[in-house]
Design an enzyme around this catalytic site. Structure first.
Site, PDB file in Angstrom:
ATOM      1  N   CYS A 192       0.903  -1.444   0.103  1.00 21.42           N
ATOM      2  CA  CYS A 192      -0.124   0.035   0.013  1.00 21.42           C
ATOM      3  C   CYS A 192       0.915   1.286  -0.008  1.00 21.42           C
ATOM      4  O   CYS A 192       0.379   2.415  -0.336  1.00 21.42           O
ATOM      5  CB  CYS A 192      -0.833   0.046   1.188  1.00 21.42           C
ATOM      6  SG  CYS A 192      -2.079  -1.392   1.093  1.00 21.42           S
TER       7      CYS A 192
ATOM      8  N   HIS B 232      -3.022   7.612   1.841  1.00 19.86           N
ATOM      9  CA  HIS B 232      -3.665   6.312   1.426  1.00 19.86           C
ATOM     10  C   HIS B 232      -4.999   6.228   1.856  1.00 19.86           C
ATOM     11  O   HIS B 232      -5.205   6.624   3.229  1.00 19.86           O
ATOM     12  CB  HIS B 232      -2.482   5.285   1.905  1.00 19.86           C
ATOM     13  CG  HIS B 232      -2.941   3.832   1.774  1.00 19.86           C
ATOM     14  ND1 HIS B 232      -3.592   3.304   0.623  1.00 19.86           N
ATOM     15  CD2 HIS B 232      -3.002   2.948   2.828  1.00 19.86           C
ATOM     16  CE1 HIS B 232      -3.828   2.070   0.798  1.00 19.86           C
ATOM     17  NE2 HIS B 232      -3.703   1.676   1.865  1.00 19.86           N
TER      18      HIS B 232
ATOM     19  N   ASN C 200      -9.983   0.365  -0.603  1.00 17.69           N
ATOM     20  CA  ASN C 200      -8.521   0.441  -0.237  1.00 17.69           C
ATOM     21  C   ASN C 200      -8.052  -0.173  -1.645  1.00 17.69           C
ATOM     22  O   ASN C 200      -7.905  -1.427  -1.947  1.00 17.69           O
ATOM     23  CB  ASN C 200      -8.121  -0.304   0.693  1.00 17.69           C
ATOM     24  CG  ASN C 200      -6.537  -0.428   0.927  1.00 17.69           C
ATOM     25  OD1 ASN C 200      -5.811  -0.293   0.350  1.00 17.69           O
ATOM     26  ND2 ASN C 200      -6.073  -0.693   2.217  1.00 17.69           N
TER      27      ASN C 200
END
Ligand code: UT7
EC number: 2.3.1.180
Length: 323
Positions: free
Chosen positions: A114, A250, A280
């Site tokens: 990520c 993020h 996500n």
């Protein structure tokens, strides 16, 4: 004069299929209310069969090239941040290179889960500052829907697919924080936490595997580490949180986004939020948020941005840039 890696274009691609939270209620002991309350996610996009990471990355790169008014021949390098490349190798980046019809320069993937896009931006910045490349296409692209265990309600409701791209170009600056371009970067990892978030497959198992996450443990690390890395990057850039126009975090969980903004002393009005629409998307989440934030008219030329991300590894980092 100081060389800077300046954003020339931005673009994104999202698969057509949108899956609302309610869809999971049919197969799992979960509900829209839990998913919204715990994560802030309302819907996500899932790739269709054959819609690969490199396909989405190529589309995002084309959009960024169009926005910049540049052509493939103008690029020196392509970096794709991904943990879900189409194949074990070659890299997704070389597939994008082929799809774009680019027959010069070089392309490679960066894998920091990520945090991948922050690591890729930092790599591209270093290449531009060292004179190895003048224009670098930096892409974050993921098809996490292909590594979901659809029986695991604690993970499969959280992730989505998509791609975003930012085209960086070498430009002369004055060496001050008023310059456009990347002003500082901060990268970190701590492999002692590798078991908190991983995929249980790969060349050692002969399977693709599924994502496994101790969500609440990752959560515990997230706010503290994200605020710390953003603060370090801001200090390195010679600016303070008060100077920041946009935090582009993020997009994993609205509570992490809110907690980090609070720790930085910034109101949510200064945060670009897309988690409700994308879920996500791992390494794609920041370039997607940059592109959507720009398209919404939030991010404008001259704005000071800080991006921050954390993911499997654990790996985390931040980039401060003036748009
Ligand atoms: O992008 C890479 C980095 N990843 C992240 O940043 C993710 C970080 N973690 C998170 O975002 C959050 O930890 C989650 C959204 C994953 C979970 O939220 P939480 O507040 O930490 O909940 P929890 O994991 O502590 O679980 C609370 C309860 C559990 O039930 P019990 O044990 O209290 O009875 C879970 O079994 O919620 C249950 N649960 C669910 N319930 C309904 C877990 N998933 C679901 C679900 N629907 N989908």
């Amino acid at each position: 004069m100081t060389l800077r890696a300046v954003v020339k274009g931005v673009g994104h691609y999202l698969p057509e299929r949108v899956v609302p939270n309610a869809e999971f209620e049919k197969t799992l002991d979960t509900n829209d209310e839990w998913i919204r309350a715990r994560s802030g996610i309302e819907r996500r996009h899932f790739a269709a069969e054959g819609e690969t990471t490199s396909y989405m990355a190529t589309a995002a790169a084309q959009a960024a090239l169009t926005q910049a008014g540049l052509a493939v021949d103008d690029l020196d390098a392509i970096i794709v941040a991904t943990s879900t490349a189409d194949l074990t190798f070659p890299s997704a980046a070389t597939m994008v290179q082929a799809e774009l019809g680019m027959t010069h320069g070089f392309a490679f993937d960066v894998q920091a889960v990520c945090a991948g896009f922050v690591f890729a931006l930092s790599n591209a910045n270093a290449m531009i500052l060292s004179g190895q490349a003048k224009r670098v296409m930096v892409i974050g692209a993921e098809t996490f829907s292909r590594i979901m265990d659809w029986t695991d309600r604690s993970t499969c409701v959280l992730f989505g697919d998509g791609a975003g791209a930012v085209l960086l170009e070498a430009q002369e600056g004055h060496g001050t924080s008023d310059d456009r371009g990347i002003l500082s970067t901060d990268l970190n990892s701590d492999g002692r936490h590798k078991d908190l978030l991983y995929v249980d497959g790969g060349v050692s198992t002969g399977t693709t595997g599924y994502l496994r996450m101790q969500g609440n443990q990752v959560f515990r690390h997230a706010v503290e580490k994200l605020a710390a890395t953003a603060t370090t990057a801001l200090e390195r850039a010679g600016v303070t949180a008060k100077d920041v126009d946009w935090v582009v975090p993020h997009q994993a969980n609205i509570r992490i986004i809110q907690g980090t903004a609070k720790k930085l002393g910034l109101p949510m009005e200064n945060v670009v939020v897309t988690v409700q629409d994308h879920g996500n998307t791992s390494a794609a989440s920041i370039p997607l948020a940059l592109s959507v934030g720009h398209a919404r008219g939030q991010i404008k030329e001259g704005d000071l941005l800080v991006t921050e991300a954390i993911g499997g590894g654990l790996a985390w980092g931040a980039v401060v840039l003036r748009w």
